[in-house]
Design a protein around this motif. Structure first.
Motif, PDB file in Angstrom:
ATOM      1  N   PHE A 277       7.943   9.558 -17.077  1.00 58.76           N
ATOM      2  CA  PHE A 277       6.766   8.710 -17.214  1.00 58.76           C
ATOM      3  C   PHE A 277       6.895   7.495 -16.300  1.00 58.76           C
TER       4      PHE A 277
ATOM      5  N   VAL B  75       6.898   3.352 -25.803  1.00 61.51           N
ATOM      6  CA  VAL B  75       7.178   4.325 -24.755  1.00 61.51           C
ATOM      7  C   VAL B  75       7.517   3.609 -23.450  1.00 61.51           C
TER       8      VAL B  75
ATOM      9  N   MET C 246       2.260  10.561 -16.822  1.00 59.75           N
ATOM     10  CA  MET C 246       3.185  11.371 -17.609  1.00 59.75           C
ATOM     11  C   MET C 246       3.361  12.722 -16.924  1.00 59.75           C
TER      12      MET C 246
ATOM     13  N   ARG D 235       3.447   5.338 -28.896  1.00 58.78           N
ATOM     14  CA  ARG D 235       2.957   6.617 -29.389  1.00 58.78           C
ATOM     15  C   ARG D 235       3.403   6.826 -30.827  1.00 58.78           C
TER      16      ARG D 235
ATOM     17  N   ASP E 280       6.299  15.385 -26.742  1.00 60.24           N
ATOM     18  CA  ASP E 280       5.506  14.234 -26.316  1.00 60.24           C
ATOM     19  C   ASP E 280       4.152  14.180 -27.033  1.00 60.24           C
TER      20      ASP E 280
ATOM     21  N   LEU F 112       5.652  17.110 -18.977  1.00 59.24           N
ATOM     22  CA  LEU F 112       5.398  16.893 -20.402  1.00 59.24           C
ATOM     23  C   LEU F 112       6.039  17.981 -21.252  1.00 59.24           C
TER      24      LEU F 112
ATOM     25  N   TYR G  87      -1.377   8.171 -28.438  1.00 62.94           N
ATOM     26  CA  TYR G  87      -0.842   7.122 -27.573  1.00 62.94           C
ATOM     27  C   TYR G  87      -1.743   5.896 -27.670  1.00 62.94           C
TER      28      TYR G  87
ATOM     29  N   SER H 245      13.709   8.590 -23.963  1.00 67.73           N
ATOM     30  CA  SER H 245      13.114   9.927 -24.052  1.00 67.73           C
ATOM     31  C   SER H 245      12.123  10.222 -22.934  1.00 67.73           C
ATOM     32  N   VAL H 246      11.653   9.180 -22.220  1.00 66.08           N
ATOM     33  CA  VAL H 246      10.646   9.404 -21.173  1.00 66.08           C
ATOM     34  C   VAL H 246      11.120   8.971 -19.790  1.00 66.08           C
TER      35      VAL H 246
END
Length: 119
Positions: A68, A48, A83, A38, A90, A86, A94, A63-64
C-alpha cells in the motif's frame, strides 16, 4: 469541521489493485495529518497508513508495507491509498480520518468505503 468523502472501494480478486480517495472540505487549513483505517467484521479498527500534511512523513502498518502507498494532493485536499497485491485479509471497511494537531488522536472521520477481496 472537516467533512470527508471517500471513494474507490469495491470488489477485486486477490492480487488485484484498488485506489481509494478521500476528499476533505471545510476547515482544511487545520489538517495536520490524514490517515486510513480499516475495520473487518468482528475485529477492531486498525490504522493502515497515515501521512502528515506538511512534511509528508508516512507510516504503514506492517501488514500492508510494500503493498500500500499513501499520498496526498494538497491543492485538492485529497489523500489517496493505492492498494496493490490485495489479499482476502485486506477485506474491510476503510475509513479516512483527519487529525488537526500533533497529538495522537483523530478528529474527523469519513463514512467508510467497502473493500472486498475475493480469493
Amino acid at each position: 469541521q472537516v467533512p470527508l468523502v471517500e471513494s474507490g472501494g469495491g470488489l477485486v480478486q486477490a492480487g488485484g489493485s484498488l485506489r481509494l480517495s478521500c476528499a476533505a472540505s471545510g476547515r482544511t487549513f487545520s489538517i495536520y495529518r490524514m490517515g486510513w483505517f480499516r475495520q473487518a467484521p468482528g475485529k477492531e479498527r486498525e490504522l493502515v497508513a497515515r501521512i502528515t500534511w506538511g512534511g509528508s512523513s508516512t507510516y504503514y502498518a506492517d501488514s500492508v508495507k510494500g503493498r500500500f502507498t499513501i499520498s496526498r494532493d494538497i491543492p485538492k485536499n485529497t489523500v489517496f491509498l493505492q492498494m496493490n497485491s490485495l489479499k482476502p485479509e485486506d477485506t474491510a471497511v476503510y475509513y479516512c480520518a483527519v487529525g488537526i494537531t500533533s497529538q495522537p488522536k483523530w478528529d474527523y472521520w469519513g463514512q467508510g468505503t467497502q473493500v472486498t477481496v475475493s480469493s
